[in-house]
Design a protein around this motif. Structure first.
Motif, mmCIF file in Angstrom:
data_model
loop_
_atom_site.group_PDB
_atom_site.id
_atom_site.type_symbol
_atom_site.label_atom_id
_atom_site.label_comp_id
_atom_site.label_asym_id
_atom_site.label_seq_id
_atom_site.Cartn_x
_atom_site.Cartn_y
_atom_site.Cartn_z
ATOM 1 N N ARG A 90 0.845 -1.204 0.000
ATOM 2 C CA ARG A 90 0.000 0.000 0.000
ATOM 3 C C ARG A 90 0.879 1.252 0.000
ATOM 4 N N LEU A 91 1.850 1.293 0.902
ATOM 5 C CA LEU A 91 2.716 2.468 0.996
ATOM 6 C C LEU A 91 3.580 2.626 -0.249
ATOM 7 N N THR A 92 4.057 1.502 -0.779
ATOM 8 C CA THR A 92 4.864 1.552 -1.991
ATOM 9 C C THR A 92 4.066 2.132 -3.154
ATOM 10 N N SER A 93 2.840 1.673 -3.305
ATOM 11 C CA SER A 93 1.983 2.165 -4.386
ATOM 12 C C SER A 93 1.701 3.652 -4.248
ATOM 13 N N LEU A 94 1.448 4.097 -3.028
ATOM 14 C CA LEU A 94 1.178 5.512 -2.793
ATOM 15 C C LEU A 94 2.396 6.362 -3.116
ATOM 16 N N ALA A 95 3.577 5.882 -2.738
ATOM 17 C CA ALA A 95 4.805 6.629 -3.026
ATOM 18 C C ALA A 95 5.097 6.644 -4.520
ATOM 19 N N ARG A 96 4.923 5.510 -5.184
ATOM 20 C CA ARG A 96 5.169 5.437 -6.617
ATOM 21 C C ARG A 96 4.226 6.341 -7.407
ATOM 22 N N ALA A 97 3.046 6.549 -6.856
ATOM 23 C CA ALA A 97 2.061 7.394 -7.535
ATOM 24 C C ALA A 97 2.379 8.876 -7.392
ATOM 25 N N GLY A 98 3.470 9.196 -6.700
ATOM 26 C CA GLY A 98 3.891 10.587 -6.597
ATOM 27 C C GLY A 98 3.398 11.325 -5.386
ATOM 28 N N ASN A 99 2.791 10.618 -4.448
ATOM 29 C CA ASN A 99 2.325 11.277 -3.227
ATOM 30 C C ASN A 99 3.501 11.612 -2.325
ATOM 31 N N ASN A 100 3.479 12.799 -1.764
ATOM 32 C CA ASN A 100 4.533 13.250 -0.850
ATOM 33 C C ASN A 100 3.967 14.390 -0.002
ATOM 34 N N PRO A 101 3.696 14.109 1.281
ATOM 35 C CA PRO A 101 4.079 12.924 2.051
ATOM 36 C C PRO A 101 3.098 11.765 1.902
ATOM 37 N N VAL A 102 3.563 10.604 2.386
ATOM 38 C CA VAL A 102 2.728 9.427 2.563
ATOM 39 C C VAL A 102 2.670 9.171 4.065
ATOM 40 N N ILE A 103 1.470 9.132 4.613
ATOM 41 C CA ILE A 103 1.308 9.083 6.068
ATOM 42 C C ILE A 103 0.606 7.797 6.490
ATOM 43 N N GLY A 104 1.254 7.028 7.353
ATOM 44 C CA GLY A 104 0.659 5.834 7.931
ATOM 45 C C GLY A 104 -0.015 6.193 9.240
ATOM 46 N N VAL A 105 -1.307 5.932 9.316
ATOM 47 C CA VAL A 105 -2.096 6.315 10.482
ATOM 48 C C VAL A 105 -2.059 5.191 11.514
ATOM 49 N N GLY A 106 -1.176 5.311 12.499
ATOM 50 C CA GLY A 106 -1.127 4.321 13.562
ATOM 51 C C GLY A 106 0.188 3.569 13.639
ATOM 52 N N PHE A 107 0.497 3.104 14.852
ATOM 53 C CA PHE A 107 1.775 2.436 15.115
ATOM 54 C C PHE A 107 1.944 1.154 14.312
ATOM 55 N N ALA A 108 0.850 0.567 13.850
ATOM 56 C CA ALA A 108 0.944 -0.680 13.093
ATOM 57 C C ALA A 108 1.685 -0.492 11.773
ATOM 58 N N TYR A 109 1.807 0.745 11.315
ATOM 59 C CA TYR A 109 2.516 1.013 10.064
ATOM 60 C C TYR A 109 4.030 1.116 10.244
ATOM 61 N N ALA A 110 4.523 1.051 11.463
ATOM 62 C CA ALA A 110 5.951 1.250 11.706
ATOM 63 C C ALA A 110 6.840 0.293 10.909
ATOM 64 N N PRO A 111 6.632 -1.023 10.958
ATOM 65 C CA PRO A 111 7.517 -1.917 10.197
ATOM 66 C C PRO A 111 7.467 -1.651 8.694
ATOM 67 N N THR A 123 10.842 11.068 -0.742
ATOM 68 C CA THR A 123 9.468 11.125 -0.241
ATOM 69 C C THR A 123 9.488 11.138 1.279
ATOM 70 N N THR A 124 8.716 12.011 1.875
ATOM 71 C CA THR A 124 8.574 12.050 3.330
ATOM 72 C C THR A 124 7.465 11.093 3.758
ATOM 73 N N PHE A 125 7.759 10.282 4.757
ATOM 74 C CA PHE A 125 6.776 9.355 5.301
ATOM 75 C C PHE A 125 6.415 9.798 6.719
ATOM 76 N N GLY A 126 5.134 9.949 6.966
ATOM 77 C CA GLY A 126 4.662 10.285 8.301
ATOM 78 C C GLY A 126 4.221 9.029 9.026
ATOM 79 N N LEU A 127 4.648 8.874 10.261
ATOM 80 C CA LEU A 127 4.270 7.727 11.082
ATOM 81 C C LEU A 127 3.631 8.259 12.354
ATOM 82 N N ILE A 128 2.343 8.025 12.496
ATOM 83 C CA ILE A 128 1.604 8.539 13.644
ATOM 84 C C ILE A 128 1.633 7.536 14.793
ATOM 85 N N ASP A 129 1.948 8.035 15.970
ATOM 86 C CA ASP A 129 1.896 7.253 17.218
ATOM 87 C C ASP A 129 3.028 6.251 17.380
ATOM 88 N N ASP A 130 4.179 6.499 16.755
ATOM 89 C CA ASP A 130 5.272 5.554 16.930
ATOM 90 C C ASP A 130 6.615 6.249 16.713
#
Length: 348
Positions: A90-111, A123-130
């Motif tokens: 999911r994150l790879t697809s969002l980044a490849r599509a040119g989105n910047n930033p790409v933000i993962g909502v929640g600690f589960a996105y950390a890995p 690309t800047t990645f936002g990680l919420i709660d971790d």
């Protein structure tokens, strides 16, 4: 705003195609953004948009960026099921599509962010709660949840008539234990004779406790039957079930993350929502998007606490604001936390 309902485990190319196929306005992923406009994306946590809480707060930040900054927003929903194995794709697809930033909502996105971010250094990645995963292009958007929860504990201890209050955690993780710790401390510092009943809906790796309102409702009903007359739930979508149970029993509920008194999906129960512990996820998302658009992307730990109104206690319910002794106690506790007179625990 482009919204992706699901990205299945079918490979990166197919996932990218899913992005373009659901795009509003008919642009493909490669075409979108070719005009130089800023594109930003959020990938939702368990429960997705419509949880009346955490995910909806993140969406509000993206919507604000669209309105005020002219950003093109994309939303990605989690996969079906509680494990949600598709985060990397999911994150790879969002980044490849040119989105910047790409933000993962929640600690589960950390890995997933730790794996994907190095592959897209621009690309800047936002990680919420971790804060466990860091990098030059990772912004860790974190909050002092325990401080807002302390204020909720003060309020609960002041309004309870049965000297019994409840806490419901969605999943027993270190993050949710911060909510519990602050709440219990706030209750006990205000009135040591108040009993706090604590219950978690599920244990890792089962994260369904964030997405199942029936579990929240059943837990709240059990606490109500045991004498609780104020229930604070930090459980995402499942928290709506606890609010429903408290409202039907004509007892107080305390919401979380968003000001749940004002959430349309909870309108039928709003009079029973005494207050909510708010996290300014909306502004955190907006600020990150703005930083990228301004050419000065945030990175590292960006912390939001009481001192910056990054967490707080909502005052939307008129019944709450009319309780002068309660609001005075809350304001004093807030001032003491900011001044360093009260140190709020981050673990029970």
């Amino acid at each position: 705003m482009r919204r992706i309902t699901r990205i299945a485990t079918v490979g990166i190319a197919s996932a990218a195609l899913a992005l373009s196929a659901t795009a509003c306005g008919g642009k493909t992923s490669s075409e979108a953004g070719s005009d130089g406009g800023t594109k930003a994306a959020i990938a939702y946590d368990i429960g997705g948009r419509g949880d009346q809480s955490f995910n909806d707060a993140a969406y509000a930040g993206l919507a604000k960026a669209e309105k005020e900054l002219g950003v093109k927003g994309t939303e990605a929903e989690p996969s079906e099921g509680e494990a949600d194995p598709d985060k990397v794709q999911r994150l790879t697809s969002l980044a490849r599509a040119g989105n910047n930033p790409v933000i993962g909502v929640g600690f589960a996105y950390a890995p997933a962010i730790a794996e994907v971010a190095p592959k897209f250094p621009d690309t800047t990645f936002g990680l919420i709660d971790d804060t466990s995963k860091t990098g030059k292009n990772i912004a860790n958007l974190v909050f002092n949840e325990e401080q807002g929860s302390y204020l909720a504990g003060v309020a609960a201890a002041k309004v309870t008539k049965s000297n019994t209050v409840g806490f419901i955690g969605g999943v027993e993780t270190p993050l949710i234990k911060k909510f519990e710790a602050g709440y219990v401390q706030g209750v006990k510092d205000t009135n040591k004779n108040v009993n706090v009943k604590v219950q978690y809906l599920t244990q890792p790796p089962d994260f369904g406790g964030f997405s199942k309102p029936d579990l929240g409702k059943a837990a709240a009903e059990g606490q109500l039957d045991a004498g609780a007359d104020v229930i604070y739930a930090a459980a995402g979508l499942a928290g709506s079930g606890s609010i429903e149970a408290a409202a039907k029993a004509k007892k107080w509920a305390i919401g979380v993350d968003s000001d749940q008194y004002n959430q349309q999906g909870l309108a039928a129960y709003k009079e029973s929502i005494l207050t909510s512990v708010t996290k300014d996820v909306s502004d955190a998302v907006f600020n990150l998007i703005k930083s990228v658009k301004d050419g000065k992307p945030q990175s590292g730990e960006i912390r939001y606490g009481l001192d910056k109104d990054g967490v707080g206690l909502a005052t939307s319910n008129p019944a709450f604001t009319k309780m002068a002794d309660v609001t005075a106690a809350v304001e004093k506790a807030k001032a003491d936390i900011i001044a360093g007179k009260i140190e709020v625990k981050t673990a029970p």
